[in-house]
Design a protein around this motif. Structure first.
Motif, PDB file in Angstrom:
ATOM      1  N   ALA A  41       0.827  -1.169   0.130  1.00  0.00           N
ATOM      2  CA  ALA A  41       0.010   0.029   0.104  1.00  0.00           C
ATOM      3  C   ALA A  41       0.840   1.352  -0.080  1.00  0.00           C
TER       4      ALA A  41
ATOM      5  N   LYS B  89      -3.101   1.281  -2.316  1.00  0.00           N
ATOM      6  CA  LYS B  89      -4.248   0.156  -1.790  1.00  0.00           C
ATOM      7  C   LYS B  89      -3.994  -1.179  -2.454  1.00  0.00           C
ATOM      8  N   TYR B  90      -4.307  -2.110  -1.762  1.00  0.00           N
ATOM      9  CA  TYR B  90      -4.335  -3.753  -2.117  1.00  0.00           C
ATOM     10  C   TYR B  90      -5.803  -4.313  -2.295  1.00  0.00           C
TER      11      TYR B  90
ATOM     12  N   TRP C  17     -12.846  -5.376   1.402  1.00  0.00           N
ATOM     13  CA  TRP C  17     -11.491  -5.648   1.029  1.00  0.00           C
ATOM     14  C   TRP C  17     -10.913  -6.888   1.748  1.00  0.00           C
TER      15      TRP C  17
END
Lengths: 624, 188
Positions: A228, A233-234, B46
């Motif tokens: 990140a 972001k991932y 996420w």
């Protein structure tokens, strides 16, 4: 001369040409799979039992990839296998007609794990099509980002998904005779992992509770944190763009990355030590484990991690910058290197849809590439994705996956192909941390809490499920050392004031531009083929590692890699009644590929009504 | 009723699936609401493992979690809102491992999130699902009229639940981990 099956020859200057004395050079034989099915049916009838099996997905969210086998439990043999993708994804269709700049963001969504590699491969395809050369720091940071993505991916597979197959709980249920032997077998690598016996390791591989399982969960977080810093972001980075990356990189960024990266120095030593011990143990107990998932080492890899002083994005120079990568692109056939050139890798690609739910296409627009290599009508630049849903039939069409081949051979892909290819080809530039020998890769891991150590991954005699995972374990220190070397390059670039991370570019409003991106996913080979026409995407084709590995049969009847690996797998599991059969050997074989998409495996036991259904979940990456 | 519990409103669901994408599409609107400081809005797409790690690192812990989701269930009209309270319990370990497998590989599922959160003990006092009927899954970024008409009620329900807690207008149902994959509710 790298092609044996395609009608391509080379003149005395090494220039490729289409053989002229063949009437229909790209013709191929289409075999009737019904013959095989009839044989199987007859065999089962003789044994007095036929049963139809429901192959619907078994859970609401999973089931995108399924695998069907018929097993003779008395003989311990697999009789038939079919690999099938049960969902149409259609990224190629979603991308048609869009601005090429959207491609990196949209194609990233093809996977819930390896979004960064899709974004990067897309960026590379655009860079080739439009002639964009990123600045050195942009290239180096991209290398670090994607090395870190593997540092998330490999532990996840090894300990959360494949690891339980070798855990005390699973082994006790499937091969209990191994447990007392494991309890008295001393580990060879206690100095790096601390475990005294193999059983101690197996206990910590137990799902949900084992310390190795829980540690891997933590390590995936460490990798995500580092990721990140660069990607924003991932798993879908916001900063990967054609021409570099879109995030400011400072010494502070590098420090944040380094504090995470160093944790993989020790973890790399520990992981390779653990899996060496576990896999050696299994093979020492029964040599037939060498046949679990065995197939020839026939693999393709795109290579990965560009040298900043070599990569210019052009097709013209792709053989040079490809061979300069930290991992070497190319093709292995039965363990021998047949090419390390990206242009030959590209020219040998074809995709077939005879056993897939797609229409065939007629156009053969691109007959040669910019270097004059002949291109098949089945080459991705010529392919058109036209879905044709239909009834599932083992005789005819049974998968949403296409059948990609290189030089008309099914190709396997994996992180291990990256390591195998690089070690064997021995053409990668020298590195302080990596040494290729032609038969091994030596990895010099620096000191962290553990002392420094040279690890050595050796090309194995048998290419099987155990060796796939062993090589994958070695890919952890391999990736960490590439990240470290690039981190040092990044520091030097910043010190030199070379802080640019991207270059501006324009999308031409007219004309046709063509390119392909080639970059390794966590599970290997990934290409994006792109044609831009009048400023918009005219054609976009993605070949993922699972497109290769999960392929159905070729038109001429050759098995896809999963299918072949499972066909060669002996049943070594111990069970009293067929109903107790769990199919662990087949599951180990399939899981060793790190199959993309939640994969459901159905194993039908011949002469019984027992159907084993198991999830083989790994990443949610795209097949077609 | 304890006031000012530290609360997280989280949205769960895939994008570009019509009504099924209501939660992520509503996320920016929820984030823009005027809410007390003790209520945070976040996307929870996420990955359940990452969400667990986020909860483990959160100091002090969230005492109340409200997940907005859209799961197709039999016998409901599009846009119909149910409020479920999570009662805990776990399915068998094989199922939990399957959840982790899906979770670690990018599958978005509120059931997985609930089960994995329960297994790793990150849920504290109250966990609710505000679950809106989406009808059949279709591709696209548009909602049907039924879903569109329900949006004010959805926002109002989430807001009331976050600020005031369960009220008389909510007919509370209950879910727990050992039956959730059978799509069964359980008695209080």
């Amino acid at each position: 001369m790298c092609f044996k099956n395609l009608p391509v020859a080379f003149d005395e200057n090494g220039k490729a040409y289409l053989k002229e004395d063949i009437a229909n050079p790209y013709e191929y034989k289409v075999v009737d799979l019904g013959v095989e099915q009839d044989k199987l049916k007859s065999l089962m009838e003789k044994n007095g039992f036929i049963r139809s099996v429901d192959y619907d997905p078994v859970t609401r969210v999973a089931g995108a990839l399924a695998f069907h086998s018929v097993v003779d439990l008395k003989q311990g043999k697999v009789l038939s296998t079919n690999s099938m993708a049960t969902l149409f994804r259609g990224y190629e269709i979603i991308l048609k007609g869009r601005d090429p700049r959207d491609a990196a963001y949209i194609s990233s969504r093809a996977c819930g794990v390896c979004g960064g590699v899709h974004a990067t491969t897309s960026a590379l395809a655009i860079e080739m099509a439009l002639g964009i050369k990123p600045p050195p720091l942009g290239i180096v940071m991209r290398n670090i980002l994607l090395a870190i993505e593997y540092l998330y991916d490999h532990p996840l597979h090894l300990f959360l998904l494949a690891g339980p197959d070798y855990s005390e709980e699973l082994v006790a249920a499937t091969n209990p005779e191994l447990i007392p032997i494991a309890a008295r077998t001393k580990c060879k690598n206690k100095d790096v992992h601390g475990y005294d016996t193999i059983l101690d390791i197996m206990k910590d591989l137990n799902p949900l509770k084992g310390q190795l399982y829980l540690e891997a969960l933590t390590m995936t977080r460490v990798a995500r944190e580092a990721y990140a810093q660069i990607g924003g972001k991932y798993p879908h980075p916001q900063s990967v763009v054609p021409g570099g990356i879109s995030v400011t990189v400072t010494m502070s960024t590098l420090n944040e990355v380094y504090t995470r990266l160093v944790k993989f120095f020790d973890y790399g030593q520990k992981t390779t030590g653990i899996w060496d011990d576990v896999f050696d143990f299994f093979i020492e107990q029964d040599e037939r484990y060498n046949q679990c998932g065995e197939r020839p080492a026939t693999m393709a890899d795109t290579g990965v991690w560009d040298r900043p002083d070599s990569y210019d994005g052009t097709f013209e120079n792709c053989d040079k910058w490809g061979e300069d990568r930290w991992s070497t692109p190319g093709v292995l056939v039965d363990g021998e290197v047949v090419t390390t050139k990206l242009s030959e890798l590209n020219a040998g690609l074809e995709e077939f849809v005879e056993h897939s739910y797609y229409e065939k296409w007629d156009e053969h627009k691109y007959k040669i590439d910019a270097k004059g290599y002949p291109l098949s009508p089945n080459h991705p630049w010529n392919k058109d994705t036209v879905p044709k849903p239909g009834k599932q039939s083992w005789r005819d069409r049974y998968s949403w996956d296409t059948c990609p081949t290189w030089d008309r051979m099914p190709m396997e892909a994996g992180a291990y192909s990256r390591m195998y290819m690089t070690a064997k080809a021995n053409v990668a530039p020298s590195s302080p941390y990596l040494e290729n020998t032609g038969y091994s890769m030596k990895i010099n891991v620096p000191k962290y809490n553990l002392p420094e150590k040279q690890l050595e991954w050796k090309i194995p005699k048998h290419w099987n499920a155990f060796e796939r995972n062993r090589a994958r374990a070695y890919c952890i220190p391999y990736s960490a050392m590439v990240a470290l070397e690039n981190w040092q390059l990044a520091q030097q670039l910043i010190r030199n004031g070379e802080t640019a991370v991207s270059v501006p570019y324009e999308i031409p409003k007219t004309g046709t531009q063509i390119g392909f991106g080639a970059w390794g996913a966590g599970r290997g080979f990934l290409t994006h083929h792109l044609i831009v026409e009048n400023g918009l995407i005219k054609n976009y084709q993605i070949i993922t590692p699972s497109t290769l590995n999960a392929a159905p049969r070729t038109p001429w009847g050759a098995l896809g890699p999963y299918e072949e690996a499972v066909m060669n797998t002996p049943v070594l599991e111990k069970f009293k009644k067929p109903e107790d059969y769990k199919g662990i050997d087949i599951l180990r074989a399939i899981r060793s590929f790190d199959p993309c998409m939640p994969c459901t495996t159905h194993i039908m036991a011949k002469d019984t009504d027992h159907v084993v259904t198991r999830e083989v979940t790994t990443c949610a990456c795209g097949i077609e | 009723m304890a006031l000012n519990k530290k609360t997280l409103i989280g949205t769960v669901g895939y994008h570009i699936l019509g009504n099924h994408s209501m939660p992520p599409m509503l996320f920016p609107h929820l984030e823009a609401l005027s809410l007390p400081d003790h209520i945070k809005v976040d996307e929870l797409n996420w990955g359940p493992v990452a969400v667990v790690q986020m909860f483990e690192a959160e100091e002090p812990s969230f005492e109340k979690v409200i997940m907005l989701c859209a799961i197709e269930r039999e016998g409901r009209e599009i846009g119909e809102i149910d409020v479920f309270k999570w009662k805990g319990e776990l399915p068998d370990e094989e199922q939990i491992q399957a959840c982790v497998g899906d979770a670690a590989t990018g599958v978005i599922s509120v059931e997985n999130l609930l089960v994995i959160g329960e297994y790793f003990k990150v849920w504290k006092d109250e966990v609710y699902l505000v679950d809106v009927e989406p009808g059949p899954e279709v591709a696209g970024e548009q909602w049907t009229e039924g879903m569109q008409n329900a949006i004010p009620d959805i926002i109002s329900t989430v807001k009331r639940l976050a600020i005031e807690g369960v009220d008389d207008r909510m007919s509370l149902k209950f879910l727990q981990g050992d039956t959730i994959f059978n799509e069964e509710t359980v008695p209080n």
